[in-house]
Design a protein around this motif. Structure first.
Motif, PDB file in Angstrom:
ATOM      1  N   HIS A   1       0.837  -1.206   0.000  1.00 17.66           N
ATOM      2  CA  HIS A   1       0.000   0.000   0.000  1.00 17.66           C
ATOM      3  C   HIS A   1       0.879   1.268   0.000  1.00 17.66           C
ATOM      4  O   HIS A   1       1.832   1.339  -0.764  1.00 17.66           O
ATOM      5  CB  HIS A   1      -0.980  -0.053   1.175  1.00 17.66           C
ATOM      6  N   ILE A   2       0.565   2.238   0.833  1.00 17.29           N
ATOM      7  CA  ILE A   2       1.340   3.493   0.846  1.00 17.29           C
ATOM      8  C   ILE A   2       2.274   3.539   2.057  1.00 17.29           C
ATOM      9  O   ILE A   2       3.495   3.605   1.928  1.00 17.29           O
ATOM     10  CB  ILE A   2       0.412   4.728   0.878  1.00 17.29           C
ATOM     11  N   ALA A   3       1.681   3.526   3.240  1.00 17.80           N
ATOM     12  CA  ALA A   3       2.451   3.796   4.460  1.00 17.80           C
ATOM     13  C   ALA A   3       3.483   2.722   4.759  1.00 17.80           C
ATOM     14  O   ALA A   3       4.582   3.036   5.226  1.00 17.80           O
ATOM     15  CB  ALA A   3       1.504   3.970   5.649  1.00 17.80           C
ATOM     16  N   ASN A   4       3.167   1.459   4.487  1.00 21.33           N
ATOM     17  CA  ASN A   4       4.162   0.421   4.740  1.00 21.33           C
ATOM     18  C   ASN A   4       5.322   0.501   3.756  1.00 21.33           C
ATOM     19  O   ASN A   4       6.452   0.133   4.078  1.00 21.33           O
ATOM     20  CB  ASN A   4       3.517  -0.968   4.698  1.00 21.33           C
ATOM     21  N   ARG A   5       5.055   0.976   2.558  1.00 17.90           N
ATOM     22  CA  ARG A   5       6.158   1.188   1.615  1.00 17.90           C
ATOM     23  C   ARG A   5       7.067   2.311   2.120  1.00 17.90           C
ATOM     24  O   ARG A   5       8.298   2.199   2.083  1.00 17.90           O
ATOM     25  CB  ARG A   5       5.611   1.522   0.229  1.00 17.90           C
ATOM     26  N   LEU A   6       6.445   3.393   2.601  1.00 14.43           N
ATOM     27  CA  LEU A   6       7.239   4.485   3.161  1.00 14.43           C
ATOM     28  C   LEU A   6       8.011   4.030   4.392  1.00 14.43           C
ATOM     29  O   LEU A   6       9.201   4.336   4.556  1.00 14.43           O
ATOM     30  CB  LEU A   6       6.326   5.655   3.516  1.00 14.43           C
ATOM     31  N   SER A   7       7.324   3.289   5.264  1.00 14.87           N
ATOM     32  CA  SER A   7       7.982   2.810   6.492  1.00 14.87           C
ATOM     33  C   SER A   7       9.125   1.864   6.170  1.00 14.87           C
ATOM     34  O   SER A   7      10.186   1.899   6.811  1.00 14.87           O
ATOM     35  CB  SER A   7       6.958   2.105   7.389  1.00 14.87           C
ATOM     36  N   SER A   8       8.898   0.994   5.179  1.00 15.41           N
ATOM     37  CA  SER A   8       9.950   0.045   4.808  1.00 15.41           C
ATOM     38  C   SER A   8      11.165   0.758   4.232  1.00 15.41           C
ATOM     39  O   SER A   8      12.313   0.377   4.500  1.00 15.41           O
ATOM     40  CB  SER A   8       9.403  -0.965   3.791  1.00 15.41           C
ATOM     41  N   ALA A   9      10.912   1.795   3.434  1.00 13.33           N
ATOM     42  CA  ALA A   9      12.031   2.557   2.864  1.00 13.33           C
ATOM     43  C   ALA A   9      12.831   3.240   3.967  1.00 13.33           C
ATOM     44  O   ALA A   9      14.074   3.245   3.948  1.00 13.33           O
ATOM     45  CB  ALA A   9      11.505   3.593   1.872  1.00 13.33           C
ATOM     46  N   LEU A  10      12.131   3.824   4.934  1.00 14.06           N
ATOM     47  CA  LEU A  10      12.811   4.477   6.045  1.00 14.06           C
ATOM     48  C   LEU A  10      13.600   3.473   6.872  1.00 14.06           C
ATOM     49  O   LEU A  10      14.762   3.710   7.226  1.00 14.06           O
ATOM     50  CB  LEU A  10      11.794   5.206   6.929  1.00 14.06           C
ATOM     51  N   TRP A  11      12.974   2.345   7.189  1.00 14.64           N
ATOM     52  CA  TRP A  11      13.663   1.364   8.040  1.00 14.64           C
ATOM     53  C   TRP A  11      14.862   0.751   7.321  1.00 14.64           C
ATOM     54  O   TRP A  11      15.867   0.459   7.933  1.00 14.64           O
ATOM     55  CB  TRP A  11      12.703   0.272   8.509  1.00 14.64           C
ATOM     56  N   ARG A  12      14.740   0.586   5.998  1.00 12.64           N
ATOM     57  CA  ARG A  12      15.880   0.058   5.246  1.00 12.64           C
ATOM     58  C   ARG A  12      17.103   0.944   5.451  1.00 12.64           C
ATOM     59  O   ARG A  12      18.210   0.457   5.699  1.00 12.64           O
ATOM     60  CB  ARG A  12      15.543  -0.040   3.759  1.00 12.64           C
ATOM     61  N   GLU A  13      16.923   2.269   5.374  1.00 16.39           N
ATOM     62  CA  GLU A  13      18.055   3.168   5.575  1.00 16.39           C
ATOM     63  C   GLU A  13      18.484   3.198   7.039  1.00 16.39           C
ATOM     64  O   GLU A  13      19.670   3.328   7.340  1.00 16.39           O
ATOM     65  CB  GLU A  13      17.733   4.568   5.077  1.00 16.39           C
ATOM     66  N   ALA A  14      17.520   3.053   7.964  1.00 13.66           N
ATOM     67  CA  ALA A  14      17.870   2.989   9.379  1.00 13.66           C
ATOM     68  C   ALA A  14      18.744   1.769   9.661  1.00 13.66           C
ATOM     69  O   ALA A  14      19.728   1.834  10.424  1.00 13.66           O
ATOM     70  CB  ALA A  14      16.603   2.946  10.235  1.00 13.66           C
ATOM     71  N   VAL A  15      18.411   0.638   9.041  1.00 15.54           N
ATOM     72  CA  VAL A  15      19.226  -0.571   9.184  1.00 15.54           C
ATOM     73  C   VAL A  15      20.591  -0.368   8.537  1.00 15.54           C
ATOM     74  O   VAL A  15      21.632  -0.772   9.087  1.00 15.54           O
ATOM     75  CB  VAL A  15      18.505  -1.783   8.549  1.00 15.54           C
ATOM     76  N   HIS A  16      20.619   0.280   7.380  1.00 15.01           N
ATOM     77  CA  HIS A  16      21.885   0.542   6.690  1.00 15.01           C
ATOM     78  C   HIS A  16      22.819   1.384   7.561  1.00 15.01           C
ATOM     79  O   HIS A  16      24.025   1.111   7.648  1.00 15.01           O
ATOM     80  CB  HIS A  16      21.599   1.260   5.368  1.00 15.01           C
ATOM     81  N   ILE A  17      22.278   2.400   8.218  1.00 15.52           N
ATOM     82  CA  ILE A  17      23.088   3.264   9.077  1.00 15.52           C
ATOM     83  C   ILE A  17      23.724   2.459  10.205  1.00 15.52           C
ATOM     84  O   ILE A  17      24.901   2.635  10.537  1.00 15.52           O
ATOM     85  CB  ILE A  17      22.227   4.410   9.633  1.00 15.52           C
TER      86      ILE A  17
END
Length: 327
Positions: free
Chosen positions: A200-216
């Motif tokens: 959907h929308i929000a989980n895609r946004l959340s997943s994108a944010l968390w992906r970078e949070a994990v990368h950091i």
């Protein structure tokens, strides 16, 4: 009047008035999300009929609904719930005279297909099935259905009685119009997808944010707690009142979004190009687990949930006060 059978029904699909009269709704799946939905429906005055194939889930359901219901009463300054709640041993009993079915089954597509096939043998063709699925697109859920237009995805954010977002998608605009009006009458904030999409929308946004949070974390730029603190005390505050696009529109000053893209677009592109694509390998997973344990500082999941809910209640009360001032 039911569109297909002529039976008199509450919450008619053809009713386009702004008020939403009390309805009978079914909550299928009596887990965490189901209990939150049931409290929200009941608090809004609707009759809730619940079912789960697990006897234990059914037996303890009313007690699990009581907590969210009390939180909603706290937000609304003690207004008493008007709707009734009942649990049923059979799916057929739970679906009697319902207008909307909020489906909260596990994220197992074949299981959902079986459930929808059962439901369609029981209810009239105009009864809406709203799936709380968090990831599966509408197109994955409808194969085999006799009346696929009745199915919509209606993904809430957890917990739905405190977080107002509901993301809806389906092929029939009339069904979506009714569903949006229904969810809005609960105090929720429905948004409509224009295209079927995984997450959907929000989980895609959340997943994108968390992906970078994990990368950091994986790259050693910062630890888990620092990443979370940066989010909560920085963009998280802004995002609670402004969306991502509007935030950048204001970031462009007098020139707005056009000014931002003209002057800062290249630096934004540079940041995008430097974002990571981490792998959840054993080492990264261990860093994440250790990091959240440090951040939790001995607090249990139940304690953390209580702290989250208390903060969400305060935010909901503030939003209600602001809305009342505008009214």
């Amino acid at each position: 009047m039911c569109l297909k059978t002529g039976r008199k029904r509450c919450c008619r699909l053809t009713d386009t008035t702004t008020m939403m009269p009390p309805c009978t709704v079914a909550v299928i799946g009596c887990g965490l999300i189901g209990a939150s939905w049931a409290a929200l429906f009941q608090h809004a005055g609707h009759t809730v009929r619940a079912w789960d194939p697990d006897t234990g889930a059914r037996d303890g359901f009313a007690a699990r609904v009581a907590g969210p219901l009390a939180q909603l009463q706290e937000i609304s300054a003690g207004a008493a719930p008007q709707g009734a709640l009942s649990t049923h041993e059979s799916l057929q009993d739970a679906l009697q005279d319902v207008v909307l079915i909020q489906e909260n089954a596990p994220e197992n597509v074949p299981l959902k297909h079986q459930l929808y096939a059962q439901i369609e043998t029981i209810v009239a063709p105009d009864v809406i099935i709203a799936s709380s699925t968090s990831a599966h697109p509408w197109s994955d859920l409808v194969p085999g259905m006799q009346h696929p237009d009745r199915l919509i995805t209606a993904h809430p954010f957890n917990p739905p009685h405190l977080v107002p977002l509901v993301e809806v998608y389906g092929p029939d605009p009339q069904v979506l119009d009714w569903a949006e009006r229904f969810y809005r009458s609960l105090g929720s904030a429905p948004v409509r997808l224009k295209k079927d999409a995984v997450g959907h929308i929000a989980n895609r946004l959340s997943s994108a944010l968390w992906r970078e949070a994990v990368h950091i974390v994986a790259e050693g730029i910062a630890d888990v707690e620092a990443v979370d603190q940066a989010l909560v005390n920085g963009p998280g505050l802004r995002w609670s009142v402004l969306g991502a696009h509007m935030a950048y529109h204001l970031g462009g000053g007098a020139g707005g979004m056009a000014g931002y893209l003209a002057h800062l677009g290249p630096s934004q592109q540079k940041r995008w190009d430097n974002l990571g694509a981490p792998t959840l390998d054993a080492e990264t997973c261990a860093r994440l687990v250790d990091g959240v344990n440090v951040e939790a500082a001995g607090r249990s999941i139940a304690q953390l949930e209580a702290e989250r809910d208390a903060a969400l209640i305060e935010l909901a009360q503030m939003r209600k006060r602001l809305a009342d001032r505008k009214a």
